[in-house]
Design a protein around this motif. Structure first.
Motif, PDB file in Angstrom:
ATOM      1  N   ASN A  50       0.844  -1.185   0.000  1.00 32.24           N
ATOM      2  CA  ASN A  50       0.000   0.000   0.000  1.00 32.24           C
ATOM      3  C   ASN A  50       0.892   1.253   0.000  1.00 32.24           C
ATOM      4  O   ASN A  50       1.692   1.438   0.914  1.00 32.24           O
ATOM      5  N   PRO A  51       0.768   2.088  -1.030  1.00 24.87           N
ATOM      6  CA  PRO A  51       1.679   3.232  -1.125  1.00 24.87           C
ATOM      7  C   PRO A  51       1.536   4.210   0.038  1.00 24.87           C
ATOM      8  O   PRO A  51       2.454   4.992   0.302  1.00 24.87           O
ATOM      9  N   SER A  52       0.437   4.153   0.740  1.00 23.93           N
ATOM     10  CA  SER A  52       0.279   5.066   1.885  1.00 23.93           C
ATOM     11  C   SER A  52       1.213   4.714   3.033  1.00 23.93           C
ATOM     12  O   SER A  52       1.354   5.488   3.973  1.00 23.93           O
ATOM     13  N   ARG A  53       1.830   3.560   2.946  1.00 24.38           N
ATOM     14  CA  ARG A  53       2.762   3.192   4.020  1.00 24.38           C
ATOM     15  C   ARG A  53       4.088   3.942   3.933  1.00 24.38           C
ATOM     16  O   ARG A  53       4.929   3.833   4.806  1.00 24.38           O
ATOM     17  N   PHE A  54       4.271   4.653   2.840  1.00 25.45           N
ATOM     18  CA  PHE A  54       5.511   5.423   2.697  1.00 25.45           C
ATOM     19  C   PHE A  54       5.182   6.884   2.436  1.00 25.45           C
ATOM     20  O   PHE A  54       4.270   7.211   1.689  1.00 25.45           O
ATOM     21  N   GLU A  55       5.945   7.759   3.065  1.00 29.44           N
ATOM     22  CA  GLU A  55       5.762   9.179   2.802  1.00 29.44           C
ATOM     23  C   GLU A  55       7.084   9.902   3.027  1.00 29.44           C
ATOM     24  O   GLU A  55       7.951   9.427   3.765  1.00 29.44           O
ATOM     25  N   TYR A  56       7.241  11.004   2.332  1.00 33.83           N
ATOM     26  CA  TYR A  56       8.402  11.849   2.626  1.00 33.83           C
ATOM     27  C   TYR A  56       7.935  13.297   2.722  1.00 33.83           C
ATOM     28  O   TYR A  56       6.904  13.670   2.161  1.00 33.83           O
ATOM     29  N   THR A  57       8.681  14.075   3.491  1.00 30.31           N
ATOM     30  CA  THR A  57       8.287  15.466   3.688  1.00 30.31           C
ATOM     31  C   THR A  57       9.510  16.296   4.077  1.00 30.31           C
ATOM     32  O   THR A  57      10.615  15.778   4.143  1.00 30.31           O
ATOM     33  N   TRP A  58       9.302  17.567   4.269  1.00 33.66           N
ATOM     34  CA  TRP A  58      10.384  18.459   4.660  1.00 33.66           C
ATOM     35  C   TRP A  58      10.041  19.124   5.982  1.00 33.66           C
ATOM     36  O   TRP A  58       8.948  19.660   6.140  1.00 33.66           O
ATOM     37  N   VAL A  59      10.955  19.078   6.909  1.00 31.78           N
ATOM     38  CA  VAL A  59      10.767  19.753   8.193  1.00 31.78           C
ATOM     39  C   VAL A  59      12.086  20.423   8.538  1.00 31.78           C
ATOM     40  O   VAL A  59      13.137  19.780   8.505  1.00 31.78           O
ATOM     41  N   SER A  60      12.040  21.694   8.874  1.00 34.61           N
ATOM     42  CA  SER A  60      13.277  22.392   9.218  1.00 34.61           C
ATOM     43  C   SER A  60      13.555  22.244  10.704  1.00 34.61           C
ATOM     44  O   SER A  60      12.696  21.807  11.470  1.00 34.61           O
ATOM     45  N   ALA A  61      14.763  22.635  11.095  1.00 31.74           N
ATOM     46  CA  ALA A  61      15.180  22.458  12.480  1.00 31.74           C
ATOM     47  C   ALA A  61      14.343  23.301  13.428  1.00 31.74           C
ATOM     48  O   ALA A  61      14.252  23.015  14.614  1.00 31.74           O
ATOM     49  N   SER A  62      13.701  24.336  12.912  1.00 31.69           N
ATOM     50  CA  SER A  62      12.920  25.189  13.793  1.00 31.69           C
ATOM     51  C   SER A  62      11.454  24.767  13.862  1.00 31.69           C
ATOM     52  O   SER A  62      10.705  25.261  14.677  1.00 31.69           O
ATOM     53  N   GLU A  63      11.073  23.822  13.004  1.00 33.59           N
ATOM     54  CA  GLU A  63       9.648  23.500  12.892  1.00 33.59           C
ATOM     55  C   GLU A  63       9.239  22.346  13.812  1.00 33.59           C
ATOM     56  O   GLU A  63       8.785  21.297  13.355  1.00 33.59           O
ATOM     57  N   GLY A  64       9.402  22.578  15.108  1.00 35.96           N
ATOM     58  CA  GLY A  64       9.023  21.539  16.057  1.00 35.96           C
ATOM     59  C   GLY A  64       7.555  21.187  15.973  1.00 35.96           C
ATOM     60  O   GLY A  64       7.173  20.020  16.024  1.00 35.96           O
TER      61      GLY A  64
END
Lengths: 652, 356, 320, 155
Positions: free
Chosen positions: D101-115
Motif C-alpha cells: 500500500n503506497p500510503s505506508r511510505f511518505e516523505y516530507t520536509w521539516v526544518s530544524a525550527s519547525e518543532g
C-alpha cells in the motif's frame, strides 16, 4: 567488539518517563554489549569520568550513550571516549530525551522505545570503524565579495590582521548603498564623510587587492584552498593609465545615459566616474549608451584623453586567485515597487523611492542637494512618505520587515524640514519599528520637534489633481479616511536579496532561503558562518540590516576568517566518502551528482575509477545513494551501518 | 523396462486420489504448470501432476535445496555475568520423507552424478555430507518416461534414454489412459503397494510406447574423445573466447541442471544469533572463484564456460569412472537466454582438438 | 535485394573498420536464433535479422569497450545503445549501428500457448513465415498461427521500430505499432489491488532460482560482476531462498533501472521460470515518464534521477 | 518486540541530520507530545537515503516508513534533497505494483525550527499507519526466520 552502554537519567528529564535501569538491563543482552549501566548525568564531569573508568575497567572498544540529542553532546562524548583511549568514531548516541522522554508520558512505551533506540545504536556501532582526520595546508588570503560597508569592514579587519585580501565589486566603485546616502540615522551625520575615509583605506591598504567592475566567475576547491576565478568586465578604459581627471566625462556627447549611482534622478554620460569620491576613481564606458559602440562613430573620449587610456577593443579578463576563506557581502537591492498600481506603478514622476530622495538630498547629487520635484523642478512643500512599500506584504511574496525603513523615513522627514523649513511631512506607517540604541527617541523627535505628521494606515491610492498628487489612505487610529494633497511622494521601498544571489550561492555551494538571502550556519550560534566550511556572510546578503549591524557582521565575518586562517594546517573531517576500487566500474554517476565536485575520475591500469578528493568531500552521502554497486561508501554512514539499524528495527 | 520386475497400473482418473493418500506419509512433489514454466511443487490434495510438458527445472532441489539452514546459533548470556555468552547451536530439524512423482529419466540420472560427490567417495566416505544423504535416502523417485524428445534433448549421447530406469525407484510409462508402473526398488514397492497389477495388455502397450520413443531419437553423437579433447584445450584461450562470446554468464544453466551440485556457505548473523546457510552456487558467476585476496583465477566468462563444460565432460569423468556429469536433459540449452548450446561446444572441442 | 542481403552487404562494408559485428545466427532449435559475432564473411552463413532476432545485441557493448564494434539493431536495441551512450558507459564513436525496420519478434511462450496440446515448442521441427502467419512443423502436422498472436508484448506497444540513431539504415522505415506507450498493461495490473498483487509476487517469486538471468540479460545493468545482490560489503540481501530476499533483488533491479530502462524486455524474456519481472520496471518507467517526460534511450539529456530541478512542476510533495 | 504489541506499529523514520532531526529535537525541547511508534534513523542528508533503504524496511517488516529532509533550498549540502525528492517520488510508483500500500511510505520536509510541524507530521503519519493496520509480511520465508530476539535469550 566490546561495547559499553550508558543510559543517562538526565536528572529526571529522562528518568521521569523512562525506566533507565530497565533499559540498561535489556541492553546488556544486545550483541557485543559487555557492560551496561544507567547513570545520573552522563555529560557532567562525574558522568564522563564514569564512562572513562568503565572503558578502562572492562576493556571497552566502543561506547553507546543514551541521553539527549547527538546534536547537543556528541562532541562532548567523543572527546570523553578519546580521553579513554578509544577512537572518537567508536561511539554512538541514542537520543532518548528529545525523541522519547520529552514527547510522551507512557513509561512502558518510552522504556521500550528507548531500549530499541539503544539496540539500533549498538547495532550500528558494531560496524563503526576508527576514522582519523588528515591535515592540509591553508592559503592565508581572503576573498571578499562585495564592496559595500560590510565588505569594506571585513576587508579592512582581515587586512589589518595581516591577511591578504582580494575584494571583488560588481560596480565600477566600492561604497555600496551607503555611499548613496546623504546622512545616516540616528546621528544624522554625513554618510560619505564617515564612509569615504574607509573606502580610501581599502584603496591604499598594502594587503588589499581590489577588483572593481568585476564578478565572481567560478569557485572550486575547499576550505583553506579555494580556487577562484574573477571576471574583470571590460571598462574600455585602461585603468593603469586613467588618472580620473574627468575630461572624458565632460566631453562625452552621449548625455542621456541612465545614472545608476544616482538612481536615475538625472542623466549622465556614457563614459563616467560614478561620483567624485569613487574608489577606484577611474572612468568606464557604459557600452549600451556609447555612440561609438551603437552608431559606430564618435571616439571623442579617446581623442580628449590626455593619457591615451581609452581602449574600445578591451575584452573581459579572467583572473585566477587562490584563497583560504571567502566572505560574501553582496548586499541587497530595492524591490521593484512599480508592481503597485495604487502608487501609480511608476506613471507619476513625483512619486520617488527613498533612495532617489537620498540622492536629491545629497549635496554631491544631481540636484546639488536641493529637493526638486522631478516633474517641474519646483520645491515641494507637502511631502508624503509611505512606509512598508514592498515590505510585510505577502501578496507580492515579500512578507518580511525590511527593518531599516522606519528609521530612514524618520531621518528623511527631518532632513526635509532642514532643507525646506516651511514644508510639512506626512508619514503613512503600519507600525513603527525602532529597536536600537537611540532609535526610538529619534522617531519621537521627528514627530515632536520636526512636526512630521504620522498617520497609522495604508495608502489605498494616489492620483494626480492639478499639479499635485492626492494621497488617499485610511487612518486606523482615528478611524476614517484621510486625503493629503502632496507635492512629492516618497516611497520607503523595502529591500530584497541582490539580483543574482541564488546563482552566486550555487557557485559558493551555500544555501539560500526562499527570498534568495544566504543561509547562516545556525540562526543563533553561527550567524556569520555558512554550512560550507570557509565561507562566511556579512551584511544584508544574509538578511536585511542597517549600517551598524552590517559593520558588526563585517567584523564578525573577518574574525571568523582570521581565526580559520590563523592556523597553518587544517584537519579534514573523516566522515567522507571512500571508494572500493575493486567494485567501482567507472560509470561516473557519483561524479555527476556530487554537489561539491569532490569526485574525479582516475585511470587505474586502463580502467576508469572514481576517486574522492578528501578535502573537498563534505560527507553528504549522495554519491553513496547513487552508486548502484555500492562501490562508494560514506564513512560512518555506510550502507551496512544503516542496514544494521533498519534490521535492528525490523527484524525484532 | 524389464520383463522380470513387478508392474502395477493406475488410471489418470485415480491418480490425484492416490497421490493425496501418498501425501499423508510424506511430501509429494510433482510437476505443476505455473505461468509459462513447469516446476516441481509439493502437491496439494486433489492436484493432478502435469505430465504433458517437461519441467523447466530439475527436481534436484528436493534433495539439495536452493538454500538450506544447516544450523542456527545464538550466544546465550550468563545470568550472573551478562558479558559472558555461551554459544548454543541448534541443528536444523531432520527432513521428512518425500516422493518426486513424474520426474524425468534425466532428472533421476542426475542424482547419480551427485551421489559419489556427496558420499565423499574420493575420501573413502570420510567427507560424506549428512545433509544431502539424509534427504537422498528419504526421497523416492517415480520417473515418468518421455513420450517424445525435444530438440534440445541428448540423453542418449550420455548413456541415458527417454525411458531409462537408472536411479529410479519406479518407472512410469503412459499406456491406456493411465500409467504402467515398473517397480524397481523396495521403497517403490511400498509406494505402489495398494495399486492393482498391470494387465498384460497394459504392459504390452507400455513396452511398445518405450520402444517407439527410443526409436524416435536421433542418433547419439560419439563423445568418447571429449574428455581428452577438453583437457587438451585447457589453454586454448581463443577457442573458449569464441565459444563464450554470446554467453551472458547468468546461472540459469547450472541452476536448472540436474547434475550441478556446487554450493556456497554464508552466515547471516546480527552478532549474537544467526544461521548458517548453504545455498546453490554456480561456476558461471565471477564470485564463484573470487578469492579473499581479491584475486580471481577465472576472471572472464571464457574461463568459466571452459570450467563448466570441462568439468562435466572431462574433469568429473576422470574422477568418477568415466561417467559424464551431464544427463543430457538439455535444460541448459532450452532455457539459455542467449542460446548457448553445450552440445555444440563439446563437438567443437572434439573437432578443434583433432585439428590441433 | 532482400533486407537480409542488404544487411549482409552493410555488415561486410563496415567490417574492415570493426572488430566484429553482432547480429543473429542459427540457434539451437527452430524457434530460437542465437547472438552471432561476425568477424568475417564465413560467419555470415545463417545470419538472420527478423522474427527470431530476439536477443538485444547492445548487451555485449560495454564489455567490448575499447574497440569499435558493429551491431545490427532493432529499434529497441538502438534505444539501449542510446542510453548506454548517454550514460557514457560506451562511446558512440566506438559503435557502428546498422539499423533495419523491425516488425516484431517471437515470444516462444506464446507459441507454446498457441500450440496447446499439439506439442511443446521444443518439438517444433521448422518455422516458416507466411504473410501474417507463421507455419510450424510439429509431430502432429503443420500448425498455423497468426504472427501477431505469437509476437512479444513489447512489440505490440513499440513506438520505435526503426533504429533511430543508426549509422546505416537498411530498408524502408516502418510505422510504429503504437503512437505512444500508454502503459495500459501496468494500469490494468495495478488495478488488481495491493492485496492480490502481494499474493501474486509471493507466488511468482517462489519459483525464482536466483540465476540472475534477468540481470545479466539487461543491457543497462552496469555493475556486472559487482552486483549488490551478491556482496557482503554492502550486504543488502541474504542468500536464503526466501521470497522477501528474492523479491528484494527485483526491487534493486527496478530501482537501479528507474529512469534508465528502455523497456527492451530482455530481463523478462531471459527468465527461465517465466516470472514477469519487466512489470516492476515498466511501473517505474511510467512514473518517470509522467513526472519528468523522460523516455530512456531517446535523445541525450541526463537521466532524470541523476539531476534535479529546484522547482518541480509535477511533484506536489507538500500536499499531504 | 520492537513495538508494543497491540499498541504500537513499526514505523521507521529516516531523517537528515541538519533539518529534520533538529526539527524532531525542537519538538522534544518544546515537549510536543507525539505517538511513540516512530524510530528515527539519523543520516547526514536526505540525499544519502537510497530508496532501497525504504524498500528494505517495508519488505523487512515495517508498517510504515517516513523520510524527512530539509526544505528545498535549505539543504545543508545544497542539493541533496532535490535528488531525494525525485528518487522518493519515483519510488512511490513502485509500491502499488509490488503489492505494498503506497500510503505506508511518505516523505516530507521539516526544518530544524519547525518543532510543531514535526509533531503534526508524526501525528498524521502515525494515525495514517494505524488506520492501515499492521502490514502483512511477504510470505515464503524459509531461511533465517529462526532468528530469535536477543531479549528472549536473557531469560
Amino acid at each position: 567488539m566490546r561495547i559499553g552502554v550508558f543510559i543517562c537519567h538526565c536528572g529526571s528529564n529522562i528518568a521521569g518517563t523512562v525506566d533507565c535501569a530497565g533499559v540498561a538491563q535489556r541492553a546488556a543482552a544486545y550483541p557485543d554489549v559487555v557492560y551496561s549501566t544507567d547513570i545520573m548525568y552522563a555529560c557532567a564531569e562525574p558522568g564522563q569520568d564514569a564512562v572513562i573508568a568503565a572503558v578502562k575497567e572492562h576493556g571497552l572498544t566502543g561506547v553507546v550513550v543514551a541521553s539527549c540529542t547527538p546534536r547537543m553532546h556528541e562532541p562532548t562524548f567523543r572527546k570523553a571516549v578519546e580521553r579513554a583511549g578509544i577512537n572518537r568514531y567508536m561511539f554512538e548516541m541514542a537520543n532518548i530525551r528529545e525523541h522519547v522522554s520529552w514527547i510522551g508520558k507512557d513509561v512502558e512505551a518510552n522504556t521500550n522505545k528507548a531500549a530499541e533506540l539503544v539496540r539500533m545504536a549498538a547495532a550500528k556501532l558494531r560496524l563503526n570503524r576508527e576514522l582519523k582526520p588528515k591535515s592540509f595546508p591553508v592559503t592565508k588570503r581572503v576573498l571578499v565579495i562585495g564592496g559595500g560597508v560590510a565588505g569594506i569592514q571585513a576587508a579592512l579587519d582581515a587586512a589589518d590582521a595581516g591577511l591578504e585580501v582580494v575584494m571583488v565589486e560588481k560596480q565600477p566603485t566600492i561604497g555600496g548603498k551607503m555611499a548613496k546616502l546623504d546622512k545616516t540615522f540616528p546621528t544624522v551625520d554625513c554618510s560619505s564623510c564617515i564612509l569615504g575615509p574607509r573606502m580610501v583605506d581599502v584603496a591604499q591598504h598594502p594587503n588589499i587587492t581590489l577588483y572593481a567592475y568585476s564578478e565572481l566567475e567560478e569557485v572550486s576547491g575547499y576550505v583553506g584552498n579555494f580556487d577562484v576565478k574573477i571576471r574583470k568586465k571590460a571598462t574600455y578604459v585602461n585603468w593603469d593609465k586613467c588618472t580620473g581627471c574627468g575630461l572624458c566625462t565632460e566631453k562625452c556627447p552621449s548625455k542621456k545615459s541612465y545614472d545608476r549611482f544616482n538612481e536615475g534622478v538625472g542623466p549622465t554620460t556614457a563614459i563616467l566616474i560614478p561620483f567624485p569620491q569613487a574608489i577606484p576613481k577611474k572612468a568606464s564606458i557604459e557600452r549600451d549608451y556609447c555612440r561609438l559602440f551603437n552608431q559606430g562613430k564618435c571616439g571623442v573620449c579617446a581623442k580628449v584623453c590626455p593619457t591615451g587610456a581609452i581602449d574600445y577593443a578591451m575584452q573581459d579578463e579572467i583572473v585566477e586567485v587562490k584563497v583560504g576563506g571567502i566572505v560574501a557581502a553582496t548586499g541587497y537591492d530595492l524591490v521593484d515597487w512599480t508592481v503597485y498600481g495604487e502608487y501609480g506603478a511608476g506613471r507619476y514622476p513625483d512619486v520617488v523611492t527613498s533612495l532617489q530622495y537620498e540622492r536629491m538630498l545629497s549635496a554631491s547629487g544631481p540636484t546639488g542637494g536641493h529637493i526638486k520635484r522631478p516633474s517641474d523642478g519646483k520645491e515641494p512643500k507637502d511631502v508624503v512618505f509611505i512606509q512598508c512599500v514592498a515590505s510585510r506584504d505577502p501578496s507580492i511574496g515579500r512578507p518580511y520587515c525590511s527593518g531599516f525603513c522606519c528609521m530612514y523615513t524618520a531621518k528623511q522627514a527631518i532632513l526635509t524640514k532642514d532643507h525646506i523649513p516651511d514644508s510639512q511631512s506626512y508619514v503613512f506607517y503600519m507600525d513603527i519599528r525602532s529597536p536600537g540604541k537611540g532609535y526610538d527617541e529619534f522617531t519621537r523627535r521627528v514627530q515632536e520637534e520636526y512636526g512630521a505628521r504620522y498617520v497609522r494606515g495604508r495608502v489605498s491610492m494616489i492620483y494626480p489633481k492639478g499639479g499635485k498628487l492626492v494621497v488617499r489612505g485610511a487612518d486606523t487610529l482615528m478611524g476614517g479616511q484621510v486625503e493629503v494633497e502632496a507635492d512629492l511622494v516618497v516611497l520607503a521601498v523595502g529591500g530584497e536579496a541582490a539580483a543574482g544571489s541564488p546563482a552566486l550561492a550555487e557557485k559558493l555551494r551555500i544555501s539560500y532561503d526562499g527570498y534568495g538571502f544566504f543561509m547562516e550556519g545556525h540562526p543563533k550560534l553561527k550567524p556569520v558562518e555558512t554550512n560550507t566550511a570557509g565561507v562566511f556572510l556579512a551584511g544584508a546578503c544574509q538578511g536585511l540590516k542597517d549600517i551598524p549591524s552590517s559593520v558588526a557582521q563585517g567584523s564578525a565575518a573577518a574574525a571568523k576568517a582570521i581565526g580559520l586562517l590563523s592556523r597553518n594546517m587544517l584537519d579534514s573531517d573523516p566522515q567522507i566518502a571512500f571508494v572500493s576500487v575493486n567494485r567501482c566500474v567507472g560509470c561516473r554517476k557519483c561524479i555527476e551528482v556530487c554537489p561539491f565536485k569532490a569526485i574525479r575520475e582516475i585511470d587505474m591500469r586502463g580502467q576508469p575509477k572514481a576517486e574522492v578528493i578528501e578535502t573537498v568531500c563534505q560527507g553528504c552521502g549522495l554519491c553513496n545513494a547513487t552508486c548502484p554497486q555500492g562501490a562508494i561508501q560514506l564513512s560512518h554512514f555506510t550502507d551496512n551501518q544503516i542496514l544494521a539499524e533498519v534490521e535492528a528495527l525490523c527484524r525484532f | 523396462m524389464s520383463a522380470e520386475t513387478v508392474k502395477k497400473f493406475i488410471s489418470f482418473d485415480a491418480l490425484p486420489g492416490f497421490l493425496a493418500r501418498a501425501a499423508e506419509h510424506g511430501t509429494v512433489y510433482a510437476p505443476r504448470r505455473e505461468g509459462s514454466a513447469v516446476v516441481y511443487r509439493p502437491l496439494k490434495p486433489g492436484d493432478a501432476p502435469e505430465l504433458g510438458a517437461r519441467p523447466t527445472e530439475s527436481c534436484k532441489h528436493v534433495v539439495f535445496p536452493r538454500s538450506e539452514t544447516l544450523f542456527s546459533f545464538a550466544g546465550k548470556a550468563d545470568a550472573a555475568q551478562p558479558a559472558v555468552r555461551r554459544p548454543v547451536l541448534t541443528e536444523s530439524p531432520e527432513p521428512g520423507p518425500a516422493v518426486v512423482f513424474g520426474a524425468l529419466s534425466c532428472d533421476a540420472r542426475g542424482f547419480l552424478a551427485f551421489d559419489p560427490v556427496y558420499k565423499g567417495s574420493g575420501t573413502g566416505g570420510a567427507a560424506a555430507d549428512t545433509y544431502y544423504l539424509r534427504r537422498r535416502s528419504r526421497t523416492l523417485l517415480v520417473v515418468k518416461a518421455c513420450k517424445s524428445a525435444l530438440n534440445t534433448c541428448f540423453c542418449n549421447w550420455v548413456g541415458g534414454g527417454p525411458a531409462s530406469a537408472q536411479g529410479a525407484d519406479v518407472l512410469a510409462v503412459e499406456a491406456e489412459q493411465g500409467l504402467v508402473l515398473d517397480i524397481l526398488s523396495e521403497q517403490g514397492a511400498i509406494f505402489a503397494e495398494t495399486l492393482p497389477a498391470a494387465s498384460e495388455g497394459q504392459v504390452g502397450a507400455a513396452l511398445a510406447a518405450v520402444k517407439a520413443v527410443e526409436d524416435s531419437l536421433p542418433k547419439a553423437a560419439e563423445l568418447s574423445a571429449a574428455p581428452a579433447a577438453l583437457a587438451s584445450l585447457f589453454s586454448s584461450a581463443e577457442f573458449w573466447k569464441n565459444e563464450s562470446a554470446h554467453c551472458l554468464y547468468c546461472g540459469a544453466c547450472t541452476y536448472l541442471c540436474p547434475t550441478c551440485y556446487c554450493f556456497n556457505i554464508t552466515d547471516e548473523s546480527d552478532g549474537l544469533s544467526g544461521v548458517r546457510l548453504r545455498s546453490w552456487d554456480n561456476c558461471m558467476s565471477p564470485l564463484f572463484t573470487l578469492e579473499a585476496s581479491g584475486h580471481n583465477p577465472r576472471p572472464n566468462k571464457a574461463d568459466r564456460l571452459k570450467n563448466r563444460v570441462g568439468h562435466k565432460f572431462s574433469y568429473y569423468p576422470s574422477l568418477h569412472a568415466g561417467r559424464f556429469s551431464c544427463c543430457g536433459c538439455g535444460r541448459c540449452i532450452k532455457s539459455c537466454p542467449s542460446s548457448v548450446d553445450i552440445r555444440k561446444i563439446v563437438l567443437d572441442a572434439v573437432k578443434e582438438a583433432a585439428n590441433v | 535485394m532482400s533486407i537480409q542481403d542488404e544487411l549482409k552487404s552493410a555488415i561486410m562494408a563496415a567490417l574492415p573498420d570493426l572488430s566484429c559485428v553482432i547480429g543473429w545466427g542459427p540457434g539451437p532449435e527452430p524457434l530460437r536464433a542465437a547472438p552471432l559475432f561476425i568477424r568475417g564473411e564465413a560467419d555470415l552463413e545463417g545470419f538472420t535479422a527478423g522474427f527470431l532476432s530476439v536477443n538485444n545485441p547492445a548487451l555485449y557493448l560495454p564489455s567490448l569497450k575499447g574497440s569499435k564494434v558493429g551491431i545490427v539493431a532493432k529499434g529497441c536495441d538502438a534505444r539501449s545503445v542510446g542510453q548506454l551512450v548517454t550514460e557514457t558507459l560506451i562511446k558512440r564513436e566506438e559503435v557502428h549501428v546498422i539499423g533495419y525496420p523491425c516488425g516484431g519478434v517471437i515470444d516462444v511462450d506464446k507459441v507454446a500457448a498457441g500450440l496447446a496440446d499439439a506439442c511443446e515448442p521444443g518439438e517444433v521441427g521448422a518455422l516458416r513465415e507466411d504473410g501474417d502467419d507463421v507455419v510450424l512443423d510439429t509431430p502432429k502436422g503443420e500448425v498455423r498461427l497468426a504472427k501477431k498472436d505469437v509476437t512479444a508484448d513489447k512489440c505490440g506497444r513499440c513506438t520505435f521500430p526503426n533504429a533511430e540513431n543508426a549509422d546505416v539504415f537498411v530498408g524502408i522505415r516502418r510505422a510504429p505499432a503504437a503512437a505512444e506507450d500508454t502503459y495500459a498493461d501496468i494500469a490494468e495490473f495495478e488495478a488488481r489491488g495491493t492485496e492480490e498483487l502481494k499474493a501474486f509476487w509471493e507466488k511468482e517469486m517462489s519459483r525464482c532460482i536466483r540465476c540472475y538471468a534477468c540481470r545479466n540479460a539487461c543491457p543497462l545493468c552496469v555493475c556486472r560482476d559487482h552486483c549488490i545482490a551478491a556482496s557482503r560489503e554492502p550486504h543488502w540481501v541474504s542468500q536464503a531462498d526466501d521470497v522477501p530476499d528474492k523479491l528484494f533483488f527485483q526491487v534493486i533491479h527496478a530501482v537501479h533501472l528507474s529512469g534508465r530502462c528502455t523497456g527492451c524486455g530482455e530481463c523478462e524474456r531471459a527468465c527461465p521460470l517465466g516470472i514477469p519481472v519487466l512489470k516492476l520496471k515498466r511501473a517505474l518507467s511510467r512514473r518517470v515518464e509522467n513526472l519528468f517526460g523522460y523516455k530512456a534511450g531517446i535523445g541525450t539529456e541526463t537521466p532524470p534521477l541523476l539531476t534535479f530541478a529546484i522547482e518541480e512542476s509535477t511533484i506536489k510533495e507538500r500536499d499531504w | 518486540m520492537s513495538v508494543l504489541e497491540g499498541k504500537e506499529l513499526r514505523i521507521v523514520g529516516f531523517l537528515c541530520n541538519w533539518c529534520s532531526y533538529g526539527g524532531a529535537d525542537t519538538a522534544g525541547v518544546g515537549r510536543f507530545t507525539q505517538p511513540t511508534d516512530l524510530r528515527i534513523i539519523r543520516v547526514p542528508c536526505s540525499g544519502r537515503i537510497n530508496p532501497l533503504f525504504v524498500m528494505k524496511a517495508l519488505i523487512g517488516g515495517a508498517d510504515g516508513v517516513l523520510v524527512s529532509g530539509c526544505h528545498p533550498r535549505d539543504c545543508h549540502y545544497a542539493e541533496g534533497n532535490y535528488y531525494a525528492r525525485r528518487r522518493l517520488e519515483v519510488l512511490k510508483g513502485l509500491l502499488p505494483v509490488l503489492g505494498i500500500n503506497p500510503s505506508r511510505f511518505e516523505y516530507t520536509w521539516v526544518s530544524a525550527s519547525e518543532g510543531q510541524r514535526w509533531q503534526h507530521v508524526v501525528e498524521t503519519f502515525t494515525a495514517r499507519i494505524h488506520a492501515l493496520g499492521p502490514a502483512q509480511a511477504f510470505a515464503g520465508t524459509t531461511g533465517p526466520a529462526n532468528h530469535n530476539r536477543a531479549d528472549a535469550m536473557v531469560s
